[in-house]
Design an enzyme around this catalytic site. Structure first.
Site, short mmCIF file in Angstrom:
data_model
loop_
_atom_site.label_atom_id
_atom_site.label_comp_id
_atom_site.label_asym_id
_atom_site.label_seq_id
_atom_site.Cartn_x
_atom_site.Cartn_y
_atom_site.Cartn_z
N GLU A 193 0.82 -1.21 0.00
CA GLU A 193 0.00 0.00 0.00
C GLU A 193 0.86 1.27 0.00
OE1 GLU A 193 -3.77 2.07 2.28
OE2 GLU A 193 -2.68 0.45 3.28
N GLU A 211 -11.97 1.97 4.37
CA GLU A 211 -10.99 2.41 5.37
C GLU A 211 -11.07 3.92 5.57
OE1 GLU A 211 -6.54 1.15 6.71
OE2 GLU A 211 -6.75 2.18 4.80
#
Length: 305
Positions: free
Chosen positions: A185, A280
């Site tokens: 990520e 998220e």
């Protein structure tokens, strides 16, 4: 900052942080009924619906399923007792839900700086990969987030990249036989982090050359770091295995910032994406009202068909 505590620490905002910059809740009216599944597979996290479901994790999962969500994302899974992991796995199976990402995290994964090439960091990373395989089995997880750590100013970027690639190869040797994929990520939380753009992540995945090393494309972070979302997503598509959501600014639900999520979701669907999109982000409004607004925001952004 411990990444697994992000959702716990993220500000929930207040009434001033009104949904969609002050739009009324009626702006999120949807043609779909409550409880119907969405076109894409959005994954809430624990705590997102505590106002309705309370503190019990199993009740929260039941509420998610009742609202039409088909997956869960739990960054902090590795930090939960084994008996809780088992309960989560059993409840997911009972509800017909999938497990999204958890974080391959040794307490604070940003401090396992694989960029340095230091043996102690690589050894810790390998150990946590082994622990992650066992946790993944308990909840039938297929993806786990990896952040390579901080940029080292005393090392050339090429050397850091090489160190990261070699460490990730060690990880894939553990994960690949078990069907668990680490998703790298790139982040915008601080400019001190090594991994920041989708093309940089793409190059690393190509160099590692494993089905267990792919990209986690977090739309919020990529809007901040590089923009041009659909173009960049297309260029890296073959290495993207997981997607996360958050509007910018604010890191709240779709419709609260500048990203045209209706178009972004439509494009992702047109690519044939069958994976999970992790939610998220925080809630723009507190309490039950905020939770209802969040669900309605996803109903609206999901109306691309």
């Amino acid at each position: 900052m411990q990444r697994r505590n992000f959702i716990k620490n993220i500000s929930l905002g207040g009434a001033a942080a009104a949904v969609a910059g002050g739009q009324s809740l009626s702006a999120y009216a949807s043609t779909k009924k409550a409880g119907e599944t969405f076109n894409l597979d959005y994954a809430p996290h624990f705590g997102m619906f505590k106002g309705h479901a309370g503190d019990d994790l199993m009740d929260q999962l039941k509420f998610m399923a009742d609202q039409g969500f088909r997956s869960l994302e739990d960054n902090g899974l590795l930090g939960r007792p084994i008996e809780v992991q088992n309960k989560i796995g059993e409840q997911l199976e009972k509800l017909g839900m999938r497990m999204g990402v958890f974080v391959i995290d040794a307490g604070d994964n940003w401090k396992i700086s694989l960029t340095t090439g230091k043996k102690e960091f690589v050894d810790t990373f390998v150990k946590v990969c082994k622990d992650s395989v066992e946790a993944a089995k308990r909840v039938n997880a297929k993806w786990a987030t990896v952040v390579p750590g901080f940029f080292e100013r005393n090392l050339p970027i090429g050397v850091q990249t090489g160190n990261v690639i070699e460490a990730l190869k060690r990880g894939t040797e553990i994960l690949e036989p078990h069907g668990l994929t680490m998703v790298l990520e790139p982040l915008s939380d601080t400019p001190e982090l090594f991994l920041r753009t989708s093309d940089q992540t793409y190059a690393i995945c190509k160099a590692v050359g494993s089905s267990s090393c792919k990209i986690l494309y977090d739309i919020y972070h990529m809007q901040k770091n590089e923009g041009n979302l659909i173009f960049n997503m297309d260029k890296c598509w073959e290495e993207i295995a997981y997607i996360q959501i958050g509007d910018n600014p604010g890191r709240k639900e779709p419709g609260t910032g500048e990203i045209n999520y209706l178009n972004v979701f439509k494009h992702i669907d047109s690519k044939g994406f069958k994976g999970i999109l992790g939610m998220e982000h925080g809630n723009a409004l507190p309490g039950k009202e905020g939770e209802q607004a969040l669900i309605a925001a996803y109903r609206k952004a999901d109306q691309f068909k």
